[in-house]
Enzyme design. Structure first.
Site, short mmCIF file in Angstrom:
data_model
loop_
_atom_site.label_atom_id
_atom_site.label_comp_id
_atom_site.label_asym_id
_atom_site.label_seq_id
_atom_site.Cartn_x
_atom_site.Cartn_y
_atom_site.Cartn_z
N LYS A 182 -8.28 3.46 2.23
CA LYS A 182 -7.50 4.68 2.02
C LYS A 182 -7.65 5.38 0.67
O LYS A 182 -7.81 6.60 0.62
CB LYS A 182 -6.03 4.40 2.26
CG LYS A 182 -5.71 4.09 3.70
CD LYS A 182 -4.28 3.65 3.85
CE LYS A 182 -4.07 2.86 5.13
NZ LYS A 182 -4.95 1.66 5.24
N GLU B 110 -19.43 21.86 -14.86
CA GLU B 110 -19.79 20.49 -15.26
C GLU B 110 -18.91 19.46 -14.54
O GLU B 110 -19.38 18.40 -14.12
CB GLU B 110 -19.65 20.33 -16.77
CG GLU B 110 -20.66 21.19 -17.53
CD GLU B 110 -20.26 21.37 -18.98
OE1 GLU B 110 -19.97 20.37 -19.65
OE2 GLU B 110 -20.22 22.52 -19.44
N THR C 166 -39.03 27.49 -9.09
CA THR C 166 -39.38 26.17 -8.56
C THR C 166 -39.74 25.37 -9.79
O THR C 166 -40.27 25.92 -10.77
CB THR C 166 -40.59 26.22 -7.60
OG1 THR C 166 -41.72 26.73 -8.30
CG2 THR C 166 -40.32 27.10 -6.38
N GLN D 226 -7.40 -2.28 4.86
CA GLN D 226 -6.40 -1.50 4.13
C GLN D 226 -7.03 -0.77 2.94
O GLN D 226 -6.50 0.23 2.46
CB GLN D 226 -5.28 -2.44 3.66
CG GLN D 226 -4.18 -1.73 2.92
CD GLN D 226 -2.95 -2.62 2.75
OE1 GLN D 226 -2.34 -3.03 3.74
NE2 GLN D 226 -2.61 -2.94 1.53
N SER E 276 -14.20 24.67 -27.48
CA SER E 276 -14.45 23.39 -28.13
C SER E 276 -13.35 23.15 -29.15
O SER E 276 -12.88 24.09 -29.79
CB SER E 276 -15.82 23.43 -28.82
OG SER E 276 -15.86 22.48 -29.87
N SER F 244 0.84 -1.20 0.00
CA SER F 244 0.00 0.00 0.00
C SER F 244 0.87 1.25 0.00
O SER F 244 0.36 2.36 0.07
CB SER F 244 -0.91 0.00 1.23
OG SER F 244 -0.14 -0.14 2.41
N LYS G 96 -17.50 28.36 -29.26
CA LYS G 96 -17.94 27.88 -27.95
C LYS G 96 -17.16 28.45 -26.77
O LYS G 96 -15.96 28.65 -26.84
CB LYS G 96 -17.81 26.35 -27.91
CG LYS G 96 -18.80 25.64 -28.81
CD LYS G 96 -20.17 25.58 -28.23
CE LYS G 96 -20.31 24.31 -27.45
NZ LYS G 96 -21.62 24.18 -26.84
N1 ARG Z 1 -1.16 -1.24 5.88
C1 ARG Z 1 -2.07 -1.80 6.81
C2 ARG Z 1 -3.42 -1.10 6.71
O1 ARG Z 1 -3.47 -0.05 6.21
C3 ARG Z 1 -1.54 -1.65 8.19
C4 ARG Z 1 -2.04 -2.69 9.14
C5 ARG Z 1 -1.53 -4.03 8.71
N2 ARG Z 1 -1.77 -4.98 9.75
C6 ARG Z 1 -1.60 -6.26 9.53
N3 ARG Z 1 -1.83 -7.05 10.52
N4 ARG Z 1 -1.29 -6.76 8.36
O2 ARG Z 1 -4.44 -1.60 7.10
#
Ligand code: ARG
Length: 458
Positions: free
Chosen positions: A324, A289, A154, A321, A276, A22, A282
């Protein structure tokens, strides 16, 4: 080999690494990961769990890692999976043995939960500021055009005359609720998960209150399992962003309509419109938009996270995970859209003559006529009916309400008096709506003043 390699006889397959790493997105959490680690190290020494000299070395080392990260010199390693292990590994490279004491009493599970709360706190403050700036831009446009009248709609049909500033201030109100929601959510997020360990707490004499204080949290979460399993803060924040995106999208739609040739209520500066590739004439309101369009991905982030959490057993599961990327994307999107709209508003100019022309349609004052009858003592339903008949009679004759004479009016409205013929004036109509929240210039001026006071008191 990863930092957790103890019991394994071979390293992970390349595909495993691709699916599980990640670092290419959680690297943005580094300031918060460092903050959390510094507070944790201080606490470990304060509690006598690690020697003070080691804590000092850890803190100095983390400071060095921070400088590398800030300056872009830090080398991220995919095989170290995430931001936590990248930082810890570099720390140990830099300071040797004491680095191996940092993760004492801590798991990546409570570490990521802490990082995310610190991150959320930070971006909440940023988005609140963005929203405030956008409100100020709306206010300024209203203030500079405080007497401009337009038709209010309205069903996207002409309804009643309103001040342009009144329309803009409606968005300032909505956005204020958004700011309140964010502030409210910030309190719930502002609690410390660290100290939960993997899920059950620690056998070590950790001092969670010390860490909470160090990190400026308002309190300590009271259940270790909740600490590592919960993502409510992100979900709540994404809900708030989804509502903001919806508000911005409605505003964008208003702008797109106002900017159309049919309406031509506003001008937008060249720097905030686009051409455009084919049609040379245009000038398109693409920023509006795109604002409307980007709402989808913000909703998507919320739906994605709700779906990820649904059905997850306690406590930490790797599914978490996935919380995010959508979150980061939603933050970036709302931040960029807010800043762009704020800048765009600085170039928006109303076209008062066009707006006044549209607002001068006498049928917009039909309600005013019915209310004039109410003032004579006619029950509203009856008044509504009489005015409706009058509108029908004018339509049948092909004239506007303002073109009718008293005799024609009296056919539908028996108690009509000559003053009724003066009702069909948009400015008079707006000015008559002189109650709290109404569109009368006096009321709108009061609202503009109230907002100005609020903005300057901050
Ligand atoms: N990168 C992981 C997350 O964002 C951190 C926690 C990982 N924990 C584990 N037991 N593998 O969730």
């Amino acid at each position: 080999m990863p930092l957790w390699d103890g019991r394994f006889s071979e390293g992970p397959d390349a595909l495993v690494l691709r699916l599980s790493e990640s670092i290419h997105y959680d690297c943005r959490l580094y300031p918060f990961d460092l903050q959390g680690s510094m507070a944790h190290a201080k606490m470990l020494a304060h509690q006598g769990i690690i020697p003070q000299e080691d804590a000092d070395k850890i803190l100095a080392g983390l400071q060095q890692v921070k400088e590398e990260l800030d300056s872009g010199k830090f080398v991220f390693k995919t095989e170290l999976e995430d931001i936590h292990m990248n930082i810890e590994s570099r720390l140990t490279e830099l300071i040797g043995a004491p680095g191996a004491r940092l993760h004492t009493g801590r798991s990546r599970n409570d570490q990521i939960a802490t990082d995310e709360r610190l991150y959320l706190r930070h971006v909440i403050d940023e988005i609140r500021e963005d929203v405030r700036n956008f409100q100020k831009a709306l206010w300024k446009l209203g203030k500079e055009n405080a007497t401009v009248i337009m038709p209010g709609f309205t069903h996207l049909q002409h309804a009643q005359p309103v001040l342009f500033a009144h329309h803009l201030l409606a968005y300032v109100e909505m956005l204020e609720r958004d700011r309140e929601r964010l502030a409210d959510c910030r309190h719930r997020i502002n609690r410390l998960p660290l100290g939960a360990g993997a899920l059950a707490g620690s056998t070590l004499p950790l001092n969670r209150e010390f860490v909470a204080k160090e990190l400026g949290f308002e309190g300590v979460l009271q259940n270790s399992m909740d600490c590592v399993a919960d993502r409510d803060g992100s979900i709540e924040f994404l809900s708030d962003l989804a509502i903001i995106a919806m508000h911005l999208s409605r505003f964008a739609e208003d702008v797109a309509i106002w900017f159309s040739q049919e309406f031509a209520f506003v001008e937008i500066g060249d720097a905030f419109t686009t051409g455009s590739s084919l049609m040379p004439q245009k000038k398109n309101p693409d920023m509006a938009e795109l604002t409307r369009g980007k709402t989808g991905r913000v909703y998507g982030a919320l739906m994605g996270l709700l779906t990820t959490l649904k059905g997850l057993p306690l406590t930490y599961n790797r599914d978490l995970q996935e919380d995010k990327e959508g979150l980061f994307d939603a933050v970036d999107t709302v931040d960029l859209v807010l800043r762009t709209l704020t800048a765009m508003l600085g170039t928006v100019k109303p076209r008062p003559a066009r707006m006044a022309e549209a607002a001068s349609d006498p049928s917009l004052m039909a309600t005013d006529l019915a209310e004039a009858l109410v003032k004579q003592g006619v029950p509203f339903r009856e008044a509504h009916h009489q005015v409706g008949r009058f509108v029908g009679a004018c339509t049948a004759k092909g004239i506007t309400l303002a073109q009718a004479d008293l005799a024609l009016m009296k056919e539908s409205i028996p108690t009509a008096v000559p003053e009724f013929l003066d009702i069909f004036d948009a400015e008079h109509s707006a000015a008559a709506r002189d109650l709290t929240g109404g569109t009368a210039p006096a009321q709108v001026a009061k609202q503009l003043d109230n907002w100005e006071k609020k903005f300057t008191q901050e």
